[in-house]
Write an enzyme that holds these catalytic residues in place. Structure first.
Site, PDB file in Angstrom:
ATOM      1  CB  ILE A  60      -0.935  -0.051   1.236  1.00 31.86           C
ATOM      2  CG1 ILE A  60      -1.839   1.162   1.356  1.00 31.86           C
ATOM      3  CG2 ILE A  60      -0.174  -0.190   2.516  1.00 31.86           C
ATOM      4  CD1 ILE A  60      -2.846   1.009   2.517  1.00 31.86           C
ATOM      5  CB  SER A  61       1.095   4.255  -2.110  1.00 30.32           C
ATOM      6  OG  SER A  61       1.052   3.549  -3.316  1.00 30.32           O
ATOM      7  CD  GLN A  62       5.663   8.196   0.698  1.00 27.91           C
ATOM      8  OE1 GLN A  62       6.441   7.918  -0.203  1.00 27.91           O
ATOM      9  NE2 GLN A  62       5.990   8.979   1.698  1.00 27.91           N
TER      10      GLN A  62
END
Ligand code: SAM
Length: 215
Positions: A60-62
């Site tokens: 999951i992206s930052q």
């Protein structure tokens, strides 16, 4: 620190302080609790300034990248959105908070099933799920006002571009497997595209007919 304190700090120090200004995006990011979208062993880091593992070798992206992509996408309340790469469903939830209908496609069954169960349990009723290769889009529901691709493509998938509404926007990381450029693609009325580069990024590969052929 409570979850709410961590969420507030995330929005203030990771998003607002770095230049995210769209109040609808900031509000949506304040409402969706990121710890509900990551495995138990990652929950303690859910509000940290970094990507997290979500299983099946994916991430999951930052939070900042999620906010930046969403701000660039410029979702209006009456928009229909296609998302490629459901993953944990976190970005899907943000989109569902902002738009009318969200169509999301994931190629890994475990992630697809888990995200649908999770988002349904959270009460989202405006999300439609599909297990498939997202590079071919979702023709039955096209054209889309907005398209967001949350995996890295070697180039802009033509079938996705063809399913974008005139004056619609697509946000997609484009480049090699190690590093990409975050691109905003706007479809002009004559079918041409305007591409605006929003800087370097690093995403897992988009695997499919119009993506990479393997991991
Ligand atoms: N946006 C997600 C979230 O909030 O959790 C994270 C997405 S993750 C960075 C990229 C996702 O794209 C992975 O779940 C991966 O399986 C998926 N993916 C890669 N190629 C795909 C394709 N052709 N069609 C659909 N999903 C794809």
């Amino acid at each position: 620190m409570t979850i709410d304190d961590k969420l507030t700090a995330m929005v203030n120090y990771q998003l607002t302080a770095r230049g995210i200004t769209d109040s609808r995006v900031l509000d949506a990011m304040s409402r969706v609790k990121r710890h509900l979208f990551v495995p138990d062993e990652e929950k303690g880091f859910a509000y940290d300034d970094r990507p997290l593992f979500i299983g099946s070798g994916q991430t999951i992206s930052q939070p900042y990248i999620v906010a930046l992509m969403t701000e660039i996408l410029d979702v209006k309340a009456d928009h229909t959105i296609l998302e490629i790469g459901t993953g944990s469903g976190y970005q899907t939830a943000i989109l569902a908070e902002l738009g009318r209908e969200v169509y999301t496609i994931e190629r890994i069954k475990a992630l697809h099933t888990q995200a649908e169960e999770r988002l349904t349990a959270l009460g989202y009723k405006n999300i439609h799920y599909k297990l498939d290769d997202g590079t071919i889009g979702w023709k039955e529901h096209a054209p889309f006002d907005r398209i967001i691709v949350t995996a890295a493509a070697p180039e802009i998938p033509e079938r996705l571009f063809s399913q974008l509404q005139v004056e619609g926007r697509m946000v997609i990381p484009v480049g090699g497997k190690i590093r990409q450029d975050l691109q905003l693609v706007i479809k002009r009325s004559n079918g041409d595209r305007k591409i605006i580069n929003h800087g370097g990024c690093l995403f897992v590969p988009l695997i499919g007919k119009e993506g990479w052929q393997n991991d």
